[in-house]
Design an enzyme around this catalytic site. Structure first.
Site, mmCIF file in Angstrom:
data_model
loop_
_atom_site.group_PDB
_atom_site.id
_atom_site.type_symbol
_atom_site.label_atom_id
_atom_site.label_comp_id
_atom_site.label_asym_id
_atom_site.label_seq_id
_atom_site.Cartn_x
_atom_site.Cartn_y
_atom_site.Cartn_z
ATOM 1 N N LYS A 285 0.816 -1.192 0.000
ATOM 2 C CA LYS A 285 0.000 0.000 0.000
ATOM 3 C C LYS A 285 0.862 1.260 0.000
ATOM 4 O O LYS A 285 0.407 2.345 -0.317
ATOM 5 C CB LYS A 285 -0.891 0.029 1.263
ATOM 6 C CG LYS A 285 -1.542 -1.274 1.589
ATOM 7 C CD LYS A 285 -2.398 -1.136 2.867
ATOM 8 C CE LYS A 285 -3.042 -2.437 3.232
ATOM 9 N NZ LYS A 285 -2.117 -3.364 3.943
ATOM 10 N N GLY A 286 2.126 1.111 0.412
ATOM 11 C CA GLY A 286 2.964 2.266 0.705
ATOM 12 C C GLY A 286 3.135 3.255 -0.441
ATOM 13 O O GLY A 286 3.236 4.454 -0.219
ATOM 14 N N GLU B 14 8.063 3.022 -6.237
ATOM 15 C CA GLU B 14 8.298 2.455 -4.907
ATOM 16 C C GLU B 14 8.236 3.552 -3.845
ATOM 17 O O GLU B 14 8.601 4.695 -4.116
ATOM 18 C CB GLU B 14 9.711 1.845 -4.847
ATOM 19 C CG GLU B 14 9.866 0.586 -5.665
ATOM 20 C CD GLU B 14 9.627 -0.652 -4.821
ATOM 21 O OE1 GLU B 14 8.800 -0.609 -3.899
ATOM 22 O OE2 GLU B 14 10.292 -1.654 -5.094
ATOM 23 N N ASP B 15 7.839 3.170 -2.634
ATOM 24 C CA ASP B 15 7.906 4.128 -1.535
ATOM 25 C C ASP B 15 9.350 4.262 -1.038
ATOM 26 O O ASP B 15 9.849 5.355 -0.844
ATOM 27 C CB ASP B 15 6.953 3.745 -0.385
ATOM 28 C CG ASP B 15 7.115 2.293 0.082
ATOM 29 O OD1 ASP B 15 7.921 1.528 -0.508
ATOM 30 O OD2 ASP B 15 6.441 1.921 1.054
ATOM 31 N N ASP C 27 15.255 -0.088 0.236
ATOM 32 C CA ASP C 27 16.076 -0.209 1.439
ATOM 33 C C ASP C 27 17.184 -1.232 1.172
ATOM 34 O O ASP C 27 18.202 -0.894 0.571
ATOM 35 C CB ASP C 27 15.154 -0.614 2.596
ATOM 36 C CG ASP C 27 15.839 -0.586 3.940
ATOM 37 O OD1 ASP C 27 16.751 0.220 4.115
ATOM 38 O OD2 ASP C 27 15.451 -1.366 4.833
ATOM 39 N N VAL D 70 11.597 5.597 9.013
ATOM 40 C CA VAL D 70 10.779 6.781 8.713
ATOM 41 C C VAL D 70 9.314 6.402 8.476
ATOM 42 O O VAL D 70 9.001 5.272 8.095
ATOM 43 C CB VAL D 70 11.317 7.548 7.481
ATOM 44 C CG1 VAL D 70 12.695 8.117 7.759
ATOM 45 C CG2 VAL D 70 11.341 6.658 6.243
ATOM 46 N N ASP E 279 4.664 3.263 6.604
ATOM 47 C CA ASP E 279 3.941 2.937 7.829
ATOM 48 C C ASP E 279 4.850 2.374 8.915
ATOM 49 O O ASP E 279 5.956 1.888 8.650
ATOM 50 C CB ASP E 279 2.885 1.871 7.530
ATOM 51 C CG ASP E 279 3.524 0.493 7.236
ATOM 52 O OD1 ASP E 279 4.320 0.413 6.285
ATOM 53 O OD2 ASP E 279 3.233 -0.459 7.984
HETATM 54 P P1 IMP Z 1 13.675 -3.734 1.121
HETATM 55 O O1 IMP Z 1 13.175 -5.008 0.532
HETATM 56 O O2 IMP Z 1 14.614 -3.971 2.260
HETATM 57 O O3 IMP Z 1 14.269 -2.775 0.108
HETATM 58 O O4 IMP Z 1 12.495 -2.999 1.862
HETATM 59 C C1 IMP Z 1 11.310 -2.859 1.320
HETATM 60 C C2 IMP Z 1 10.155 -2.557 2.261
HETATM 61 O O5 IMP Z 1 10.491 -2.382 3.640
HETATM 62 C C3 IMP Z 1 9.581 -1.239 1.848
HETATM 63 O O6 IMP Z 1 8.744 -1.366 0.712
HETATM 64 C C4 IMP Z 1 8.847 -0.816 3.085
HETATM 65 O O7 IMP Z 1 7.563 -1.400 3.120
HETATM 66 C C5 IMP Z 1 9.667 -1.382 4.226
HETATM 67 N N1 IMP Z 1 10.533 -0.342 4.840
HETATM 68 C C6 IMP Z 1 11.876 -0.247 4.758
HETATM 69 N N2 IMP Z 1 12.338 0.816 5.454
HETATM 70 C C7 IMP Z 1 11.248 1.419 5.984
HETATM 71 C C8 IMP Z 1 11.065 2.598 6.806
HETATM 72 O O8 IMP Z 1 11.999 3.323 7.187
HETATM 73 N N3 IMP Z 1 9.777 2.899 7.143
HETATM 74 C C9 IMP Z 1 8.715 2.156 6.729
HETATM 75 N N4 IMP Z 1 8.839 1.053 5.975
HETATM 76 C C10 IMP Z 1 10.086 0.688 5.594
HETATM 77 MG MG MG Z 2 5.602 -1.521 4.712
#
Ligand code: IMP
Ligand code: MG
Length: 178
Positions: free
Chosen positions: A46-47, A99-100, A103, A153, A159
């Site tokens: 949803k982000g 993408e939101d 990470d 954040v 969220d």
């Molecule tokens: P990744 O797979 O590690 O790149 O992370 C992806 C998902 O982790 C994002 O789409 C977010 O839903 C969640 N996420 C990562 N960092 C944060 C943050 O600082 N706040 C909220 N959600 C986060």
């Molecule tokens: Mg999330």
């Protein structure tokens, strides 16, 4: 801008005005790059929805939108599956994954691989937030609004336990309230 009266908030990283101004700049870059073509924005529920709507309204070329939802497994970081697929094929289309936050990069890489298998004409990544210091797998982020430090954040779609997506600004979460 709403005042950061919420106990969940440590400090505001980017105000509503800063976020909007930066999204308009990135929308202009996107309009420039894809001018003369149709674009499909794909947002991850949803982000990314809050970012998608503001971005889409600022882009000045014809575009389509579609959504997918994913679920990740807490027991296996980096393992993601599609919980709701796109409504339509993307073959031969110019696609931008919205993408939101990128990470570690695991989620984005999974989505890129999945979408690339459907043979779009082109496939790019646009993210509201980029936290490169935590990157584990490399993904080609083409459009980014903000690079952020290694702090959790919330706001603008992001969220904490499904809360705070509706904040108009991006804030660092107060670790004591997390
Ligand atoms: P990744 O797979 O590690 O790149 O992370 C992806 C998902 O982790 C994002 O789409 C977010 O839903 C969640 N996420 C990562 N960092 C944060 C943050 O600082 N706040 C909220 N959600 C986060
Ligand atoms: Mg999330």
């Amino acid at each position: 801008m709403a005042s950061p009266a919420l106990p969940a908030i440590d400090r505001i990283l980017f105000t509503e005005e800063q976020v909007s101004a930066r999204i308009r700049e990135v929308a202009e870059e996107i309009s420039g790059k894809y001018r003369g073509r149709d674009l499909k924005l794909i947002a991850v529920l949803k982000g990314s929805v809050f970012f998608l709507t503001e971005l889409a309204r600022a882009i000045e070329i014809p575009l389509k939108i579609d959504f997918l939802a994913i679920s990740s497994f807490r027991s296996a970081p980096g393992m993601v599956r599609i919980a709701k697929d796109l409504d339509d094929p993307i073959q031969d289309e110019d696609v931008l994954l919205v993408e939101d936050i990128v990470d570690t990069g695991f989620t984005t890489r999974f989505l890129l691989q999945t979408l690339a298998g459907r043979e779009p004409r082109s496939l790019g990544i646009c993210t509201l937030l980029d936290r490169t210091v935590r990157r584990i797998v490399q993904v080609p982020v083409e459009f980014r609004c903000f690079e952020i430090p290694d702090r959790f954040v919330i706001g603008c779609g992001l969220d904490y336990r499904q809360l705070y997506r509706n904040l108009r600004y991006i804030a660092v979460m107060n670790p004591d309230k997390g």
